[in-house]
Design a protein around this motif. Structure first.
Motif, PDB file in Angstrom:
ATOM      1  N   UNK A  51      33.816 -11.553  21.193  1.00 46.95           N
ATOM      2  CA  UNK A  51      32.620 -11.429  20.357  1.00 46.95           C
ATOM      3  C   UNK A  51      32.215 -12.800  19.791  1.00 46.95           C
ATOM      4  N   UNK A  52      33.194 -13.546  19.309  1.00 49.98           N
ATOM      5  CA  UNK A  52      32.914 -14.878  18.756  1.00 49.98           C
ATOM      6  C   UNK A  52      32.383 -15.827  19.836  1.00 49.98           C
ATOM      7  N   UNK A  53      32.954 -15.755  21.020  1.00 55.62           N
ATOM      8  CA  UNK A  53      32.486 -16.604  22.126  1.00 55.62           C
ATOM      9  C   UNK A  53      31.039 -16.251  22.480  1.00 55.62           C
ATOM     10  N   UNK A  54      30.723 -14.957  22.466  1.00 54.01           N
ATOM     11  CA  UNK A  54      29.350 -14.517  22.733  1.00 54.01           C
ATOM     12  C   UNK A  54      28.390 -15.015  21.661  1.00 54.01           C
ATOM     13  N   UNK A  55      28.834 -14.943  20.404  1.00 49.75           N
ATOM     14  CA  UNK A  55      27.990 -15.430  19.302  1.00 49.75           C
ATOM     15  C   UNK A  55      27.741 -16.934  19.427  1.00 49.75           C
ATOM     16  N   UNK A  56      28.799 -17.669  19.782  1.00 46.54           N
ATOM     17  CA  UNK A  56      28.669 -19.126  19.943  1.00 46.54           C
ATOM     18  C   UNK A  56      27.701 -19.459  21.082  1.00 46.54           C
ATOM     19  N   UNK A  57      27.829 -18.728  22.175  1.00 42.90           N
ATOM     20  CA  UNK A  57      26.924 -18.944  23.309  1.00 42.90           C
ATOM     21  C   UNK A  57      25.478 -18.606  22.915  1.00 42.90           C
ATOM     22  N   UNK A  58      25.295 -17.525  22.190  1.00 36.79           N
ATOM     23  CA  UNK A  58      23.950 -17.155  21.730  1.00 36.79           C
ATOM     24  C   UNK A  58      23.357 -18.224  20.814  1.00 36.79           C
ATOM     25  N   UNK A  59      24.190 -18.778  19.952  1.00 39.12           N
ATOM     26  CA  UNK A  59      23.732 -19.858  19.068  1.00 39.12           C
ATOM     27  C   UNK A  59      23.250 -21.068  19.876  1.00 39.12           C
ATOM     28  N   UNK A  60      24.029 -21.443  20.866  1.00 39.92           N
ATOM     29  CA  UNK A  60      23.654 -22.591  21.702  1.00 39.92           C
ATOM     30  C   UNK A  60      22.357 -22.313  22.463  1.00 39.92           C
ATOM     31  N   UNK A  61      22.248 -21.113  23.019  1.00 37.34           N
ATOM     32  CA  UNK A  61      21.028 -20.761  23.748  1.00 37.34           C
ATOM     33  C   UNK A  61      19.811 -20.731  22.828  1.00 37.34           C
ATOM     34  N   UNK A  88      18.871 -20.669  12.567  1.00 36.07           N
ATOM     35  CA  UNK A  88      20.118 -21.217  13.116  1.00 36.07           C
ATOM     36  C   UNK A  88      21.204 -21.305  12.040  1.00 36.07           C
ATOM     37  N   UNK A  89      20.827 -21.760  10.869  1.00 36.57           N
ATOM     38  CA  UNK A  89      21.809 -21.868   9.788  1.00 36.57           C
ATOM     39  C   UNK A  89      22.347 -20.496   9.397  1.00 36.57           C
ATOM     40  N   UNK A  90      21.473 -19.508   9.361  1.00 33.13           N
ATOM     41  CA  UNK A  90      21.898 -18.144   9.022  1.00 33.13           C
ATOM     42  C   UNK A  90      22.856 -17.608  10.093  1.00 33.13           C
ATOM     43  N   UNK A  91      22.519 -17.814  11.342  1.00 35.65           N
ATOM     44  CA  UNK A  91      23.392 -17.342  12.426  1.00 35.65           C
ATOM     45  C   UNK A  91      24.720 -18.096  12.425  1.00 35.65           C
ATOM     46  N   UNK A  92      24.686 -19.383  12.159  1.00 32.70           N
ATOM     47  CA  UNK A  92      25.919 -20.175  12.109  1.00 32.70           C
ATOM     48  C   UNK A  92      26.801 -19.722  10.946  1.00 32.70           C
ATOM     49  N   UNK A  93      26.185 -19.407   9.835  1.00 31.97           N
ATOM     50  CA  UNK A  93      26.932 -18.915   8.672  1.00 31.97           C
ATOM     51  C   UNK A  93      27.597 -17.575   9.000  1.00 31.97           C
ATOM     52  N   UNK A  94      26.858 -16.720   9.650  1.00 32.77           N
ATOM     53  CA  UNK A  94      27.383 -15.416  10.074  1.00 32.77           C
ATOM     54  C   UNK A  94      28.578 -15.610  11.016  1.00 32.77           C
ATOM     55  N   UNK A  95      28.431 -16.544  11.943  1.00 31.79           N
ATOM     56  CA  UNK A  95      29.512 -16.860  12.889  1.00 31.79           C
ATOM     57  C   UNK A  95      30.748 -17.353  12.128  1.00 31.79           C
TER      58      UNK A  95
END
Length: 168
Positions: A94-104, A62-69
């Protein structure tokens, strides 16, 4: 006067029987601190280590994905004035999709950890309950109450016997 003596004798016998029944009833109740017992079981300690490892893995991901975001967000924000509206909209999408993926992913990880916890802890609890039952029956106790939920715990504490039965 003779009836009075008989009445006193009957009353004394009745009270003696009542006292005996009360003492017997009390001697059939024991207690154990179930939560403490479980927390001291080697299987539980191992399960906690497995759960912590799983949580750490998810946390790292999660931290890695959040950093990427965050990196993409900063890059896109800094470069937004130099891009066309179509490019900026695509980036926002793209950013909205990444944020949604992070939440999921976060929700999925929490559910996975919860399921793993249940899978690991339920058998440990059942093993502890079986040991408590075995010890209680072998010592003649009809009821074993969780010490955490008892207001008065003057009865027999089975903790040491159960620990011995469980092998620790």
């Amino acid at each position: 006067f003779k009836k009075m003596k008989t009445f006193k004798k009957l009353t004394a016998v009745f009270l003696l029987l009542l006292f005996t029944v009360t003492v017997n009833a009390q001697s059939k109740v024991a207690h154990v601190d179930f939560q403490t017992l479980i927390s001291q079981m080697p299987e539980f300690i191992e399960a906690q280590a497995q759960l912590q490892k799983l949580q750490n893995t998810y946390q790292t991901d999660l931290e890695q994905s959040a950093k990427e975001y965050q990196t993409k967000l900063q890059t896109y924000t800094a470069d937004a004035q130099n891009q066309t509206d179509a490019t900026n909209q695509a980036r926002q999408k793209e950013l909205a999709g990444m944020e949604q993926n992070l939440q999921q992913y976060q929700q999925s990880a929490a559910q996975d950890v919860q399921k793993k916890q249940n899978d690991l802890i339920v058998p440990i609890s059942e093993k502890a309950r079986a040991a408590i039952n075995k010890i209680a029956m072998s010592l003649g106790y009809e009821y074993v109450i969780d010490k955490q939920m008892t207001l008065v715990s003057e009865g027999k504490d089975l903790m040491e016997e159960v620990k011995k039965e469980l092998g620790f």
